[in-house]
Design a protein around this motif. Structure first.
Motif, PDB file in Angstrom:
ATOM      1  N   LEU A 187       0.828  -1.205   0.000  1.00 33.94           N
ATOM      2  CA  LEU A 187       0.000   0.000   0.000  1.00 33.94           C
ATOM      3  C   LEU A 187       0.865   1.259   0.000  1.00 33.94           C
ATOM      4  O   LEU A 187       0.529   2.250  -0.649  1.00 33.94           O
ATOM      5  N   ALA A 188       1.983   1.223   0.741  1.00 27.26           N
ATOM      6  CA  ALA A 188       2.875   2.390   0.791  1.00 27.26           C
ATOM      7  C   ALA A 188       3.464   2.683  -0.585  1.00 27.26           C
ATOM      8  O   ALA A 188       3.609   3.851  -0.977  1.00 27.26           O
ATOM      9  N   ASP A 189       3.820   1.640  -1.338  1.00 26.81           N
ATOM     10  CA  ASP A 189       4.384   1.836  -2.679  1.00 26.81           C
ATOM     11  C   ASP A 189       3.308   2.109  -3.723  1.00 26.81           C
ATOM     12  O   ASP A 189       3.620   2.498  -4.842  1.00 26.81           O
ATOM     13  N   GLY A 190       2.013   1.885  -3.344  1.00 23.12           N
ATOM     14  CA  GLY A 190       0.914   2.102  -4.286  1.00 23.12           C
ATOM     15  C   GLY A 190       0.077   3.300  -3.908  1.00 23.12           C
ATOM     16  O   GLY A 190       0.476   4.452  -4.141  1.00 23.12           O
ATOM     17  N   PRO A 191      -1.092   3.079  -3.306  1.00 23.72           N
ATOM     18  CA  PRO A 191      -1.994   4.192  -2.986  1.00 23.72           C
ATOM     19  C   PRO A 191      -1.413   5.220  -2.028  1.00 23.72           C
ATOM     20  O   PRO A 191      -1.781   6.386  -2.069  1.00 23.72           O
ATOM     21  N   GLY A 192      -0.520   4.814  -1.117  1.00 21.98           N
ATOM     22  CA  GLY A 192       0.118   5.786  -0.242  1.00 21.98           C
ATOM     23  C   GLY A 192      -0.255   5.671   1.221  1.00 21.98           C
ATOM     24  O   GLY A 192      -0.988   4.767   1.627  1.00 21.98           O
ATOM     25  N   PRO A 193       0.254   6.608   2.049  1.00 18.98           N
ATOM     26  CA  PRO A 193       0.106   6.512   3.505  1.00 18.98           C
ATOM     27  C   PRO A 193      -1.335   6.472   3.997  1.00 18.98           C
ATOM     28  O   PRO A 193      -1.630   5.787   4.974  1.00 18.98           O
ATOM     29  N   THR A 194      -2.223   7.211   3.362  1.00 19.75           N
ATOM     30  CA  THR A 194      -3.620   7.218   3.827  1.00 19.75           C
ATOM     31  C   THR A 194      -4.237   5.833   3.732  1.00 19.75           C
ATOM     32  O   THR A 194      -4.928   5.374   4.651  1.00 19.75           O
ATOM     33  N   ALA A 195      -3.989   5.141   2.621  1.00 17.01           N
ATOM     34  CA  ALA A 195      -4.513   3.785   2.454  1.00 17.01           C
ATOM     35  C   ALA A 195      -3.920   2.840   3.489  1.00 17.01           C
ATOM     36  O   ALA A 195      -4.605   1.938   3.987  1.00 17.01           O
ATOM     37  N   VAL A 196      -2.651   3.045   3.837  1.00 19.37           N
ATOM     38  CA  VAL A 196      -2.010   2.225   4.866  1.00 19.37           C
ATOM     39  C   VAL A 196      -2.745   2.381   6.191  1.00 19.37           C
ATOM     40  O   VAL A 196      -3.082   1.400   6.870  1.00 19.37           O
ATOM     41  N   LEU A 197      -3.027   3.627   6.579  1.00 19.52           N
ATOM     42  CA  LEU A 197      -3.695   3.886   7.852  1.00 19.52           C
ATOM     43  C   LEU A 197      -5.114   3.345   7.866  1.00 19.52           C
ATOM     44  O   LEU A 197      -5.545   2.728   8.852  1.00 19.52           O
ATOM     45  N   LEU A 198      -5.867   3.570   6.805  1.00 20.28           N
ATOM     46  CA  LEU A 198      -7.255   3.107   6.770  1.00 20.28           C
ATOM     47  C   LEU A 198      -7.333   1.587   6.831  1.00 20.28           C
ATOM     48  O   LEU A 198      -8.169   1.021   7.548  1.00 20.28           O
ATOM     49  N   THR A 199      -6.461   0.907   6.092  1.00 17.35           N
ATOM     50  CA  THR A 199      -6.456  -0.557   6.107  1.00 17.35           C
ATOM     51  C   THR A 199      -6.104  -1.085   7.493  1.00 17.35           C
ATOM     52  O   THR A 199      -6.758  -1.993   8.026  1.00 17.35           O
ATOM     53  N   GLY A 200      -5.061  -0.517   8.103  1.00 21.06           N
ATOM     54  CA  GLY A 200      -4.677  -0.956   9.431  1.00 21.06           C
ATOM     55  C   GLY A 200      -5.767  -0.735  10.462  1.00 21.06           C
ATOM     56  O   GLY A 200      -6.048  -1.594  11.293  1.00 21.06           O
ATOM     57  N   GLY A 201      -6.437   0.421  10.392  1.00 20.50           N
ATOM     58  CA  GLY A 201      -7.500   0.720  11.343  1.00 20.50           C
ATOM     59  C   GLY A 201      -8.695  -0.202  11.203  1.00 20.50           C
ATOM     60  O   GLY A 201      -9.273  -0.647  12.196  1.00 20.50           O
ATOM     61  N   VAL A 202      -9.073  -0.512   9.965  1.00 20.99           N
ATOM     62  CA  VAL A 202     -10.220  -1.398   9.729  1.00 20.99           C
ATOM     63  C   VAL A 202      -9.930  -2.803  10.243  1.00 20.99           C
ATOM     64  O   VAL A 202     -10.772  -3.437  10.904  1.00 20.99           O
ATOM     65  N   LEU A 203      -8.728  -3.311   9.983  1.00 21.31           N
ATOM     66  CA  LEU A 203      -8.377  -4.656  10.452  1.00 21.31           C
ATOM     67  C   LEU A 203      -8.381  -4.728  11.974  1.00 21.31           C
ATOM     68  O   LEU A 203      -8.897  -5.685  12.568  1.00 21.31           O
ATOM     69  N   ALA A 204      -7.825  -3.707  12.621  1.00 14.99           N
ATOM     70  CA  ALA A 204      -7.826  -3.696  14.079  1.00 14.99           C
ATOM     71  C   ALA A 204      -9.248  -3.604  14.625  1.00 14.99           C
ATOM     72  O   ALA A 204      -9.594  -4.265  15.608  1.00 14.99           O
ATOM     73  N   GLY A 205     -10.093  -2.801  13.971  1.00 17.38           N
ATOM     74  CA  GLY A 205     -11.483  -2.692  14.400  1.00 17.38           C
ATOM     75  C   GLY A 205     -12.231  -4.004  14.282  1.00 17.38           C
ATOM     76  O   GLY A 205     -13.065  -4.344  15.140  1.00 17.38           O
ATOM     77  N   LEU A 206     -11.944  -4.780  13.239  1.00 19.16           N
ATOM     78  CA  LEU A 206     -12.593  -6.083  13.066  1.00 19.16           C
ATOM     79  C   LEU A 206     -12.263  -7.034  14.211  1.00 19.16           C
ATOM     80  O   LEU A 206     -13.069  -7.903  14.560  1.00 19.16           O
ATOM     81  N   ALA A 207     -11.062  -6.872  14.788  1.00 14.45           N
ATOM     82  CA  ALA A 207     -10.679  -7.740  15.903  1.00 14.45           C
ATOM     83  C   ALA A 207     -11.617  -7.580  17.092  1.00 14.45           C
ATOM     84  O   ALA A 207     -11.801  -8.515  17.874  1.00 14.45           O
ATOM     85  N   ALA A 208     -12.224  -6.397  17.232  1.00 13.63           N
ATOM     86  CA  ALA A 208     -13.146  -6.170  18.346  1.00 13.63           C
ATOM     87  C   ALA A 208     -14.478  -6.875  18.141  1.00 13.63           C
ATOM     88  O   ALA A 208     -15.277  -6.969  19.087  1.00 13.63           O
ATOM     89  N   LEU A 209     -14.748  -7.383  16.940  1.00 10.97           N
ATOM     90  CA  LEU A 209     -16.046  -7.980  16.626  1.00 10.97           C
ATOM     91  C   LEU A 209     -16.039  -9.496  16.671  1.00 10.97           C
ATOM     92  O   LEU A 209     -17.070 -10.125  16.408  1.00 10.97           O
TER      93      LEU A 209
END
Length: 375
Positions: A340-362
């Motif tokens: 993601l860092a080499d492609g869409p960039g830092p914002t995509a990295v953060l959003l992907t990481g946040g969504v995955l961590a949020g799924l862990a709560a479910l």
């Protein structure tokens, strides 16, 4: 000294995070490719964690830990002297063996050295080496790398690993294995639904965290006015918050480890997502980074306590599974973040990481009283 062992392996593991830019430039590879220095040891550790306790069987755990720290020193020295990136990857493969072995063996020894009501605090102390690695290891490596080059940072970790190996040999009592771990133990543990869902929770949470955290330096560097010194300071603040989170998480996990993991996942997921729109504010980014460190500091001790409670008759095998899944998630997160860092960039990295961590709560699971809980 067990905390020193976890400090040494985790500092070595995460050192490329703070040195990603200079390491890539020095060896003429992109930031995403340089991230393989985090991905590869995670993959190796995921395999080594369950296999090493089986391989050493009844060997004294003090001897095993000392040998692993000596191997870690050799791997750091090889990295410091590496003429090209493939040599770095070879050294990082050895780091992966050390990571998996130390996690699998050391994680359950706190409760063995100090059993009974104090076992939770002992486990938190062992895992405090992880948080202190963030406070001292990565920031110190970042500062040292900026001042004297990334090779000097890895050379310094060679000396650190040698000192810890000597300390373990002197301070630890003999620790003979309490029953040999066999390969058949792991399928039996995985047959328990509670263990499986805990491992899924840990996998999602750690993958999300490392997808974002491995590339936190490029994220912070886009904030106006930040330079290497300020980035190191921000990472130091993150690490200090992580130390507090380790002991706070340990206290909460002593009563309800599964609930502690849910809370951590919820907070961490929200903070990482919010870091994307806050990227233009140094103050906002710093505040969110502190909360991120506070939340993530409790992951290791909460996960270890939850799995120990779920598998009380096989603590070392449970620790090995925990270490294997944790390190596989580190590798997967670093790899996904790199693409993601080499492609869409830092914002995509953060959003992907946040969504995955949020799924862990479910993920479903049971609390410590045995009653079913819903997300």
């Amino acid at each position: 000294m067990l905390a020193g062992a976890t400090f040494a392996v985790v500092t070595t593991e995460m050192l490329p995070v703070g040195l990603l830019t200079s390491l890539g430039a020095g060896l003429d590879v992109s930031a995403g490719t340089a991230g393989l220095a985090v991905t590869l040891p995670g993959l190796v550790a995921a395999v080594a964690a369950p296999l090493l306790p089986v391989a050493v069987r009844r060997a004294d755990r003090r001897t095993v830990l000392c040998a692993l720290l000596l191997l870690l020193a050799a791997a750091n020295l090889l990295t410091a002297l590496a003429p090209a990136f493939p040599v770095v990857l070879l050294a990082r493969l050895l780091v992966g063996v050390c990571m998996g072995g130390v996690w699998a063996v050391a994680a359950g020894l706190g409760a063995r050295l100090l059993p009974g009501p104090s076992a939770g605090r002992a486990t938190a102390l062992v895992f405090s080496g992880i948080a202190v690695a963030s406070v001292l290891g990565v920031p110190a490596g970042t500062f040292l790398g900026a001042a004297a080059g990334w090779r000097t940072a890895f050379a310094a970790m060679t000396g650190c690993a040698l000192l810890v190996a000597a300390g373990l040999a002197v301070v630890l009592p003999p620790l003979p294995a309490e029953g040999a771990v066999r390969l058949g133990t792991f399928p039996r543990l995985l047959g328990a639904a509670r263990v499986r869902w805990l491992l899924v929770t840990i996998a999602l949470l750690v993958t999300g965290h490392f997808a974002a955290y491995t590339y936190v330096r490029p994220v912070l560097e886009r904030v106006p006015g930040t330079g290497p010194g300020l980035v190191g300071t921000l990472l130091l603040g993150y690490g200090l918050a992580g130390v507090a989170g380790n002991f706070a998480g340990g206290a909460l996990a002593a009563r309800r480890p599964r609930r502690a993991l849910r809370l951590i996942a919820t907070v961490l997921g929200a903070v990482v997502v919010l870091l994307a729109p806050a990227g233009r504010s140094a103050a906002g980014s710093a505040a969110l980074l502190l909360v991120w460190g506070l939340a993530y500091g409790g992951v290791s001790v909460s996960g270890q306590r939850a799995l120990t409670a779920a598998a009380p008759t096989a603590p070392e095998a449970a620790s090995a599974l925990f270490a294997g899944v944790f390190n596989a998630a580190i590798a997967l997160g670093a790899l996904a973040g790199g693409r993601l860092a080499d492609g869409p960039g830092p914002t995509a990295v953060l959003l992907t990481g946040g969504v995955l961590a949020g799924l862990a709560a479910l993920t479903p699971g049971r609390d410590e009283r045995g009653a079913a809980t819903s997300p």
